[in-house]
Design an enzyme around this catalytic site. Structure first.
Site, PDB file in Angstrom:
ATOM      1  N   GLY A 118       6.964  -5.997  -1.407  1.00  0.00           N
ATOM      2  CA  GLY A 118       6.133  -6.333  -0.258  1.00  0.00           C
ATOM      3  C   GLY A 118       6.982  -6.991   0.811  1.00  0.00           C
ATOM      4  O   GLY A 118       8.196  -6.778   0.866  1.00  0.00           O
ATOM      5  N   GLY A 119       6.352  -7.806   1.629  1.00  0.00           N
ATOM      6  CA  GLY A 119       7.061  -8.415   2.752  1.00  0.00           C
ATOM      7  C   GLY A 119       7.701  -9.749   2.399  1.00  0.00           C
ATOM      8  O   GLY A 119       7.288 -10.403   1.436  1.00  0.00           O
TER       9      GLY A 119
ATOM     10  N   CYS B 251      10.289   1.077   3.224  1.00  0.00           N
ATOM     11  CA  CYS B 251      11.194  -0.078   3.235  1.00  0.00           C
ATOM     12  C   CYS B 251      12.608   0.345   3.623  1.00  0.00           C
ATOM     13  O   CYS B 251      13.353  -0.439   4.185  1.00  0.00           O
ATOM     14  CB  CYS B 251      11.189  -0.747   1.881  1.00  0.00           C
ATOM     15  SG  CYS B 251      11.522   0.385   0.542  1.00  0.00           S
TER      16      CYS B 251
ATOM     17  N   LYS C 157      -1.364  -5.539  -9.868  1.00  0.00           N
ATOM     18  CA  LYS C 157      -2.310  -5.721  -8.759  1.00  0.00           C
ATOM     19  C   LYS C 157      -2.011  -4.693  -7.684  1.00  0.00           C
ATOM     20  O   LYS C 157      -0.956  -4.717  -7.062  1.00  0.00           O
ATOM     21  CB  LYS C 157      -2.229  -7.125  -8.156  1.00  0.00           C
ATOM     22  CG  LYS C 157      -3.402  -7.343  -7.187  1.00  0.00           C
ATOM     23  CD  LYS C 157      -3.269  -8.559  -6.319  1.00  0.00           C
ATOM     24  CE  LYS C 157      -2.549  -8.308  -5.027  1.00  0.00           C
ATOM     25  NZ  LYS C 157      -3.184  -7.294  -4.148  1.00  0.00           N
TER      26      LYS C 157
ATOM     27  N   GLU D 261      11.473  -6.890  -4.153  1.00  0.00           N
ATOM     28  CA  GLU D 261      11.901  -5.726  -3.359  1.00  0.00           C
ATOM     29  C   GLU D 261      11.194  -5.847  -2.019  1.00  0.00           C
ATOM     30  O   GLU D 261       9.998  -5.556  -1.917  1.00  0.00           O
ATOM     31  CB  GLU D 261      11.478  -4.426  -4.047  1.00  0.00           C
ATOM     32  CG  GLU D 261      12.114  -4.184  -5.386  1.00  0.00           C
ATOM     33  CD  GLU D 261      13.595  -3.877  -5.288  1.00  0.00           C
ATOM     34  OE1 GLU D 261      14.093  -3.599  -4.178  1.00  0.00           O
ATOM     35  OE2 GLU D 261      14.264  -3.923  -6.326  1.00  0.00           O
ATOM     36  N   LEU D 262      11.929  -6.266  -0.997  1.00  0.00           N
ATOM     37  CA  LEU D 262      11.281  -6.589   0.277  1.00  0.00           C
ATOM     38  C   LEU D 262      11.651  -5.566   1.342  1.00  0.00           C
ATOM     39  O   LEU D 262      12.054  -4.457   1.037  1.00  0.00           O
ATOM     40  CB  LEU D 262      11.652  -8.016   0.675  1.00  0.00           C
ATOM     41  CG  LEU D 262      11.502  -9.042  -0.480  1.00  0.00           C
ATOM     42  CD1 LEU D 262      11.915 -10.420  -0.047  1.00  0.00           C
ATOM     43  CD2 LEU D 262      10.083  -9.034  -1.025  1.00  0.00           C
TER      44      LEU D 262
ATOM     45  N   TRP E   9       0.815  -1.234   0.000  1.00  0.00           N
ATOM     46  CA  TRP E   9       0.000   0.000   0.000  1.00  0.00           C
ATOM     47  C   TRP E   9       0.839   1.271   0.000  1.00  0.00           C
ATOM     48  O   TRP E   9       0.379   2.310  -0.462  1.00  0.00           O
ATOM     49  CB  TRP E   9      -0.909   0.004   1.234  1.00  0.00           C
ATOM     50  CG  TRP E   9      -0.179   0.361   2.496  1.00  0.00           C
ATOM     51  CD1 TRP E   9       0.131   1.625   2.913  1.00  0.00           C
ATOM     52  CD2 TRP E   9       0.356  -0.520   3.463  1.00  0.00           C
ATOM     53  NE1 TRP E   9       0.827   1.572   4.095  1.00  0.00           N
ATOM     54  CE2 TRP E   9       0.980   0.258   4.457  1.00  0.00           C
ATOM     55  CE3 TRP E   9       0.372  -1.909   3.592  1.00  0.00           C
ATOM     56  CZ2 TRP E   9       1.610  -0.300   5.552  1.00  0.00           C
ATOM     57  CZ3 TRP E   9       0.989  -2.452   4.697  1.00  0.00           C
ATOM     58  CH2 TRP E   9       1.601  -1.661   5.653  1.00  0.00           C
ATOM     59  N   ASN E  10       2.055   1.193   0.538  1.00  0.00           N
ATOM     60  CA  ASN E  10       2.801   2.448   0.695  1.00  0.00           C
ATOM     61  C   ASN E  10       3.435   2.857  -0.624  1.00  0.00           C
ATOM     62  O   ASN E  10       4.042   2.035  -1.297  1.00  0.00           O
ATOM     63  CB  ASN E  10       3.871   2.288   1.788  1.00  0.00           C
ATOM     64  CG  ASN E  10       4.890   1.253   1.410  1.00  0.00           C
ATOM     65  OD1 ASN E  10       4.524   0.187   0.960  1.00  0.00           O
ATOM     66  ND2 ASN E  10       6.154   1.546   1.566  1.00  0.00           N
TER      67      ASN E  10
ATOM     68  N   GLU F 267      11.191  -5.950  11.333  1.00  0.00           N
ATOM     69  CA  GLU F 267      10.739  -4.706  10.706  1.00  0.00           C
ATOM     70  C   GLU F 267       9.407  -4.275  11.325  1.00  0.00           C
ATOM     71  O   GLU F 267       8.463  -5.047  11.394  1.00  0.00           O
ATOM     72  CB  GLU F 267      10.546  -4.947   9.201  1.00  0.00           C
ATOM     73  CG  GLU F 267      10.276  -3.681   8.439  1.00  0.00           C
ATOM     74  CD  GLU F 267       9.934  -3.946   6.970  1.00  0.00           C
ATOM     75  OE1 GLU F 267       9.298  -4.954   6.669  1.00  0.00           O
ATOM     76  OE2 GLU F 267      10.319  -3.109   6.137  1.00  0.00           O
TER      77      GLU F 267
HETATM   78  P1  NAD Z   1       2.558  -7.764   1.816  1.00  0.00           P
HETATM   79  O1  NAD Z   1       3.658  -8.643   1.396  1.00  0.00           O
HETATM   80  O2  NAD Z   1       1.599  -8.244   2.843  1.00  0.00           O
HETATM   81  O3  NAD Z   1       1.622  -7.369   0.563  1.00  0.00           O
HETATM   82  C1  NAD Z   1       2.169  -6.840  -0.610  1.00  0.00           C
HETATM   83  C2  NAD Z   1       1.293  -7.201  -1.785  1.00  0.00           C
HETATM   84  O4  NAD Z   1       1.311  -8.603  -1.964  1.00  0.00           O
HETATM   85  C3  NAD Z   1      -0.179  -6.805  -1.617  1.00  0.00           C
HETATM   86  O5  NAD Z   1      -0.650  -6.320  -2.856  1.00  0.00           O
HETATM   87  C4  NAD Z   1      -0.839  -8.124  -1.273  1.00  0.00           C
HETATM   88  O6  NAD Z   1      -2.199  -8.209  -1.650  1.00  0.00           O
HETATM   89  C5  NAD Z   1      -0.028  -9.096  -2.098  1.00  0.00           C
HETATM   90  N1  NAD Z   1      -0.082 -10.479  -1.640  1.00  0.00           N
HETATM   91  C6  NAD Z   1      -0.377 -10.940  -0.391  1.00  0.00           C
HETATM   92  N2  NAD Z   1      -0.299 -12.287  -0.372  1.00  0.00           N
HETATM   93  C7  NAD Z   1       0.054 -12.676  -1.620  1.00  0.00           C
HETATM   94  C8  NAD Z   1       0.309 -13.948  -2.228  1.00  0.00           C
HETATM   95  N3  NAD Z   1       0.205 -15.089  -1.542  1.00  0.00           N
HETATM   96  N4  NAD Z   1       0.688 -13.977  -3.522  1.00  0.00           N
HETATM   97  C9  NAD Z   1       0.815 -12.834  -4.231  1.00  0.00           C
HETATM   98  N5  NAD Z   1       0.557 -11.612  -3.723  1.00  0.00           N
HETATM   99  C10 NAD Z   1       0.188 -11.536  -2.428  1.00  0.00           C
HETATM  100  O7  NAD Z   1       3.247  -6.419   2.223  1.00  0.00           O
HETATM  101  P2  NAD Z   1       2.582  -5.209   2.953  1.00  0.00           P
HETATM  102  O8  NAD Z   1       2.437  -5.572   4.380  1.00  0.00           O
HETATM  103  O9  NAD Z   1       1.393  -4.742   2.191  1.00  0.00           O
HETATM  104  O10 NAD Z   1       3.730  -4.101   2.737  1.00  0.00           O
HETATM  105  C11 NAD Z   1       4.755  -3.919   3.604  1.00  0.00           C
HETATM  106  C12 NAD Z   1       6.020  -4.628   3.162  1.00  0.00           C
HETATM  107  O11 NAD Z   1       6.464  -4.145   1.904  1.00  0.00           O
HETATM  108  C13 NAD Z   1       7.156  -4.333   4.130  1.00  0.00           C
HETATM  109  O12 NAD Z   1       7.882  -5.495   4.429  1.00  0.00           O
HETATM  110  C14 NAD Z   1       8.008  -3.345   3.369  1.00  0.00           C
HETATM  111  O13 NAD Z   1       9.321  -3.261   3.780  1.00  0.00           O
HETATM  112  C15 NAD Z   1       7.854  -3.829   1.983  1.00  0.00           C
HETATM  113  N6  NAD Z   1       8.227  -2.764   1.037  1.00  0.00           N
HETATM  114  C16 NAD Z   1       9.392  -2.887   0.324  1.00  0.00           C
HETATM  115  C17 NAD Z   1       9.788  -1.880  -0.547  1.00  0.00           C
HETATM  116  C18 NAD Z   1      11.048  -1.997  -1.366  1.00  0.00           C
HETATM  117  O14 NAD Z   1      11.176  -1.313  -2.363  1.00  0.00           O
HETATM  118  N7  NAD Z   1      12.003  -2.807  -1.006  1.00  0.00           N
HETATM  119  C19 NAD Z   1       9.011  -0.749  -0.697  1.00  0.00           C
HETATM  120  C20 NAD Z   1       7.856  -0.649   0.044  1.00  0.00           C
HETATM  121  C21 NAD Z   1       7.476  -1.681   0.896  1.00  0.00           C
END
Ligand code: NAD
Length: 487
Positions: free
Chosen positions: A225-226, A281, A173, A247-248, A149-150, A379
């Site tokens: 994402g995470g 992140c 997505k 990119e986590l 979301w961020n 984190e």
């Molecule tokens: P998340 O991993 O829960 O969700 C990210 C995305 O993945 C969402 O769109 C979600 O719907 C989707 N998703 C969830 N389960 C899935 C699955 N099984 N298969 C495919 N897609 C799925 O992350 P979050 O909690 O929304 O975001 C925070 C995380 O993102 C933090 O760990 C943060 O550090 C990371 N982040 C990294 C960067 C970077 O550039 N390295 C930038 C921003 C955020």
């Protein structure tokens, strides 16, 4: 109540069902979002595949792709205010940040617009007299882009820009938490004149994400994402053998030596951890400060943290807004409580604010006597800074590298030779020296370890959306001599 639609094959439509989106500053429902469901994923991927092979896109000259991307960048600029307002409304990211970031998002599209006709192949000086051999760079195919979301407009630009410049097609997505800015972005994209299906924008939760990333027609998954979700995606890629760029998260060290410019280091640390309410992140969430300046430095950070203007995200005066979700707030609280039980001491903050919305104040934990506290390894994705002091440069390096993440780091020192030693010694994808959080479309970005793999930004990112085709052309008019001898 506003209603949003998703964007598939150049058409806007409702999902299989709708879900509520909450305003993080009040906790109340403000909009209804379309859940793509499995049908929507299939439709979007089919549309992207059709567009990928259709002559309108496949036969388009790279220069023309670049022109469309320039047009998109201009449209983003013209609509920046509305996009920023929507991102602020749906995610709680403060308007000061969304306005500045979205203006810069247009620059990412411009950078990749310019690159579209500079993705070159190569001619090989082959070791055979009657052969011409060259490499063509061709687009890899249908890309699944998944973002949290961020900073969704930013995080999607670093995927869509290079993918379209290379000639791929994309199913994006949006996060189910705060998808409004990307669904609105689809409306802007639609005006740029790309062929239908080149970009499809859907939203929904984990099930939609999992179906998309394991879809047999998807060749690459660009994910932000995470780490836990990344593991699911990599496991799912066993289905379609898609490549991944991940990119986590991070637990980035921010290292301050006693010879640093303290004013700069204080400001950089405050923005490094409290900007975006810590939901970044690259948040500089571990302050490693030299023992001789610890008290002075902490006093300055504490003073700034306590003076931060916390308020409505749509108010230009606000410096720290709400967290995006109730869940984020609970996670922050839980980790703080656990770290205090492990011996950390609270310098400021530490508890959610009373009232509506998911507000959490800037928080500082001193972990100098609790070096195994969870707050140093987990984190938060919230405005929480964990502090440890060190005596020597070697100890600073050891502490900095004591993490499974490896995304970013910051070093503050005026000693040039020390700066160079630190740059070499720290294990992170980005090192900022006497600055923090600087980004540019020209500079690659990414991490290793639990922070993922692959790089976004820069030329290489566009090349990563291509595959190499090796072409052999025989130049001799003589018949091929012996059919059983390989040449
Ligand atoms: P998340 O991993 O829960 O969700 C990210 C995305 O993945 C969402 O769109 C979600 O719907 C989707 N998703 C969830 N389960 C899935 C699955 N099984 N298969 C495919 N897609 C799925 O992350 P979050 O909690 O929304 O975001 C925070 C995380 O993102 C933090 O760990 C943060 O550090 C990371 N982040 C990294 C960067 C970077 O550039 N390295 C930038 C921003 C955020």
């Amino acid at each position: 109540m506003q209603e949003f639609q998703h964007y598939i094959a150049g058409r806007f439509s409702d999902g299989v069902r709708q879900f509520d989106s909450l305003d993080p500053s009040t906790g109340s429902v403000w909009a209804r979002m379309p859940d793509a469901g499995l049908e929507g994923v299939n439709e979007a991927v089919d549309a992207a595949e059709r567009a990928f092979f259709d002559a309108e896109w496949a036969g388009m000259l790279p220069t023309q792709r670049g022109k469309l991307l320039y047009r998109l960048a201009d449209l983003i600029g013209e609509n920046a205010e509305r996009l920023a307002e929507l991102e602020t409304k749906d995610t709680g990211k403060i308007i000061r940040e969304t306005s500045a970031q979205i203006a810069y998002v247009a620059e990412y599209y411009r950078y990749y617009a310019g690159l579209a006709d500079k993705i070159e192949g190569a001619h090989l000086p082959i070791d055979k007299p009657d052969m011409e051999v060259w490499l063509r760079r061709e687009p890899i195919g249908v890309v699944a882009a998944i973002v949290p979301w961020n900073s969704q407009l930013f995080l999607s630009a670093v995927k869509i820009g290079p993918a379209l410049a290379a000639g791929c097609t994309v199913v994006l997505k949006a996060s189910e938490e705060g998808p409004a800015p990307l669904l609105e972005f689809a409306r802007i994209f639609d005006q740029a004149g790309f062929p239908k299906g080149v970009l499809n924008v859907i939203t929904g939760g984990a099930e939609v994400g999992a179906t998309l990333t394991s879809h047999p027609k998807v060749v690459h998954v660009a994910f932000t994402g995470g780490p836990e979700t990344a593991r699911h995606i990599v496991r799912n890629s066993a289905e379609n053998l898609a490549s991944t760029s991940l990119e986590l998260g991070g637990k980035s060290p921010f290292i301050v030596f006693e010879d640093a410019d303290i004013d700069s280091a204080v400001n950089a640390q405050v923005s490094g951890i409290f900007a975006a309410t810590g939901q970044s992140c690259v948040a500089g969430s571990r302050l490693l400060v030299q023992a001789s300046i610890k008290d002075v430095f902490l006093a300055r950070i504490k003073e700034k943290a306590e003076a931060v203007v916390i308020g409505a995200p749509n108010d230009m005066a606000t410096e720290v807004g709400p967290l995006c979700t109730e869940r984020q707030r609970e996670t922050a609280l839980l980790l703080i409580e656990r770290s205090l039980a492990q011996g950390a001491s609270l310098i400021t903050g530490g508890a959610p604010l009373e009232g509506d919305g998911y507000y959490f104040p800037p928080t500082i934990l001193d972990c100098s006597d609790a070096r195994h506290a969870d707050s140093l390894t987990q984190e938060f994705f919230g405005p929480v800074l964990s502090v440890v002091c060190f005596e020597t440069e070697a100890e600073a390096v050891e502490l900095a590298n004591k993490t499974q993440f490896g995304l970013a780091s910051g070093v503050f020192t005026q000693n040039l030779t020390r700066a160079h030693r630190m740059i070499r010694a720290i294990r992170s994808g980005v090192v900022w020296v006497n600055t923090y959080r600087a980004v540019s479309p020209i500079a690659p970005f990414g991490g290793h370890g639990l922070s993922g793999h692959g790089r976004e930004g820069g030329l290489q990112a566009a090349l990563d959306y291509t595959k190499v085709k090796t072409v052999w052309l025989r130049t001799s008019d003589e018949p091929i001599p012996d059919p059983f001898v390989m040449r």
